[in-house]
Design a protein around this motif. Structure first.
Motif, PDB file in Angstrom:
ATOM      1  N   THR A 192      -1.744   1.429  -8.460  1.00  0.00           N
ATOM      2  CA  THR A 192      -2.625   0.611  -7.633  1.00  0.00           C
ATOM      3  C   THR A 192      -1.815  -0.469  -6.902  1.00  0.00           C
ATOM      4  O   THR A 192      -0.698  -0.813  -7.316  1.00  0.00           O
ATOM      5  CB  THR A 192      -3.700  -0.083  -8.482  1.00  0.00           C
ATOM      6  OG1 THR A 192      -3.065  -1.025  -9.353  1.00  0.00           O
ATOM      7  CG2 THR A 192      -4.470   0.945  -9.320  1.00  0.00           C
ATOM      8  N   GLU A 193      -2.419  -1.018  -5.836  1.00  0.00           N
ATOM      9  CA  GLU A 193      -1.748  -2.107  -5.121  1.00  0.00           C
ATOM     10  C   GLU A 193      -1.595  -3.328  -6.028  1.00  0.00           C
ATOM     11  O   GLU A 193      -0.617  -4.065  -5.925  1.00  0.00           O
ATOM     12  CB  GLU A 193      -2.529  -2.487  -3.865  1.00  0.00           C
ATOM     13  CG  GLU A 193      -2.378  -1.493  -2.727  1.00  0.00           C
ATOM     14  CD  GLU A 193      -2.983  -2.019  -1.428  1.00  0.00           C
ATOM     15  OE1 GLU A 193      -2.548  -3.087  -0.959  1.00  0.00           O
ATOM     16  OE2 GLU A 193      -3.900  -1.355  -0.905  1.00  0.00           O
ATOM     17  N   ALA A 222       2.386   1.717  -3.398  1.00  0.00           N
ATOM     18  CA  ALA A 222       1.381   2.217  -4.336  1.00  0.00           C
ATOM     19  C   ALA A 222       1.182   3.715  -4.173  1.00  0.00           C
ATOM     20  O   ALA A 222       1.098   4.464  -5.166  1.00  0.00           O
ATOM     21  CB  ALA A 222       0.058   1.475  -4.128  1.00  0.00           C
ATOM     22  N   GLU A 223       1.120   4.181  -2.925  1.00  0.00           N
ATOM     23  CA  GLU A 223       0.955   5.617  -2.679  1.00  0.00           C
ATOM     24  C   GLU A 223       2.184   6.391  -3.128  1.00  0.00           C
ATOM     25  O   GLU A 223       2.080   7.474  -3.705  1.00  0.00           O
ATOM     26  CB  GLU A 223       0.691   5.848  -1.191  1.00  0.00           C
ATOM     27  CG  GLU A 223      -0.665   5.321  -0.722  1.00  0.00           C
ATOM     28  CD  GLU A 223      -0.844   5.417   0.779  1.00  0.00           C
ATOM     29  OE1 GLU A 223       0.134   5.778   1.480  1.00  0.00           O
ATOM     30  OE2 GLU A 223      -1.970   5.133   1.260  1.00  0.00           O
ATOM     31  N   THR A 230      -0.997  -3.308  -9.199  1.00  0.00           N
ATOM     32  CA  THR A 230       0.179  -3.070 -10.038  1.00  0.00           C
ATOM     33  C   THR A 230       1.454  -3.357  -9.267  1.00  0.00           C
ATOM     34  O   THR A 230       2.399  -3.964  -9.790  1.00  0.00           O
ATOM     35  CB  THR A 230       0.187  -1.614 -10.544  1.00  0.00           C
ATOM     36  OG1 THR A 230      -0.966  -1.391 -11.360  1.00  0.00           O
ATOM     37  CG2 THR A 230       1.432  -1.325 -11.369  1.00  0.00           C
ATOM     38  N   ARG A 234       0.830  -1.207   0.000  1.00  0.00           N
ATOM     39  CA  ARG A 234       0.000   0.000   0.000  1.00  0.00           C
ATOM     40  C   ARG A 234       0.867   1.260   0.000  1.00  0.00           C
ATOM     41  O   ARG A 234       0.603   2.211  -0.745  1.00  0.00           O
ATOM     42  CB  ARG A 234      -0.920  -0.001   1.221  1.00  0.00           C
ATOM     43  CG  ARG A 234      -1.769   1.268   1.339  1.00  0.00           C
ATOM     44  CD  ARG A 234      -2.746   1.185   2.496  1.00  0.00           C
ATOM     45  NE  ARG A 234      -3.718   0.135   2.268  1.00  0.00           N
ATOM     46  CZ  ARG A 234      -4.700  -0.159   3.116  1.00  0.00           C
ATOM     47  NH1 ARG A 234      -4.823   0.505   4.253  1.00  0.00           N
ATOM     48  NH2 ARG A 234      -5.568  -1.112   2.842  1.00  0.00           N
TER      49      ARG A 234
END
Length: 229
Positions: free
Chosen positions: A187-188, A181-182, A190, A178
């Motif tokens: 996205t998670e 991703a941020e 990906t 997570r």
């Protein structure tokens, strides 16, 4: 059938684990020991996995882990403890434990961790992995006495895309999927795909091994590119 040896100085814990694991169709508890000093004789039961407590009165679990692996290097050792201090985590994994579990985990998660260990996978909850990676980073970044601080550039890895390199850098910093991703604005899902690609390209077993590899190759120091995937 997976053969398991339980090592814990609390009788209630030993017997409770024996009962709970006995409910699993593919796991057999072949012995118990009440202290690290009792582990070597118990190896005659030929366990595949040892569930090892850390803090025991005569011989601690870290010392016992080293002794076990000197005798039987193929045995998988999972630390199962109440404590998650960084020194305990680093000591246990450095001694050769393949995983680090906390006693408040549900029984089914402990059973699954045993199965993962037998398959050769590392078993580290995200918060434990982060502590270990932080400690490894600190140790490997520390300058030698009386030497100037030099930033070691990451070792280039052939065949990786720029985005896979970004993910490798984030893993070395102990980030969760997570958080990656941020950081990378993806996205998670990906991120999970990139991690899977890294596991395959680097010929490693799992995410934790990729993260440890990244630390030792010098990643985790430089800013990521923050470009869309």
């Amino acid at each position: 059938m997976i053969r398991v040896l339980i090592v814990d100085d609390q009788r209630l814990m030993r017997e409770g684990l024996r009962t709970l694991l006995g409910l699993e169709n593919d796991i057999m508890v072949v012995g118990v020991a009440g202290d690290g000093s009792e582990v070597i004789p118990a190896l005659t039961e030929k366990p595949d996995v040892v569930l090892m407590d850390i803090r025991m009165p005569k011989m601690d679990g870290i010392t016992a882990t080293r002794n076990v692996l000197q005798q039987q290097p193929d045995v998988k050792i999972l630390m199962l403890t109440t404590y998650d201090e960084q020194d305990d985590v680093v000591g246990a994994l450095s001694a050769g434990a393949i995983g680090y579990l906390l006693k408040d985990m549900p029984a089914e998660e402990i059973a699954e961790a045993i199965r993962v260990a037998v398959r050769g996978g590392a078993v580290l909850p995200p918060n434990i992995a982060k502590k270990f990676l932080t400690a490894v980073n600190q140790q490997e970044r520390a300058p030698e006495p009386a030497e100037p601080v030099l930033q070691k550039p990451p070792q280039a890895v052939a065949g990786l895309t720029e985005r896979e390199t970004d993910v490798l850098d984030c893993l070395a910093q102990g980030m969760s999927n997570r958080e990656i991703a941020e950081q990378l604005h993806v996205t998670e899902g990906t991120v999970k795909n990139h991690v899977s690609n890294l596991i395959a390209k680097l010929v490693l077993r799992d995410r934790t091994q990729v993260a440890l590899y990244a630390v030792r190759q010098g990643y985790g120091q430089l800013p990521t590119h923050n470009k869309p995937s």
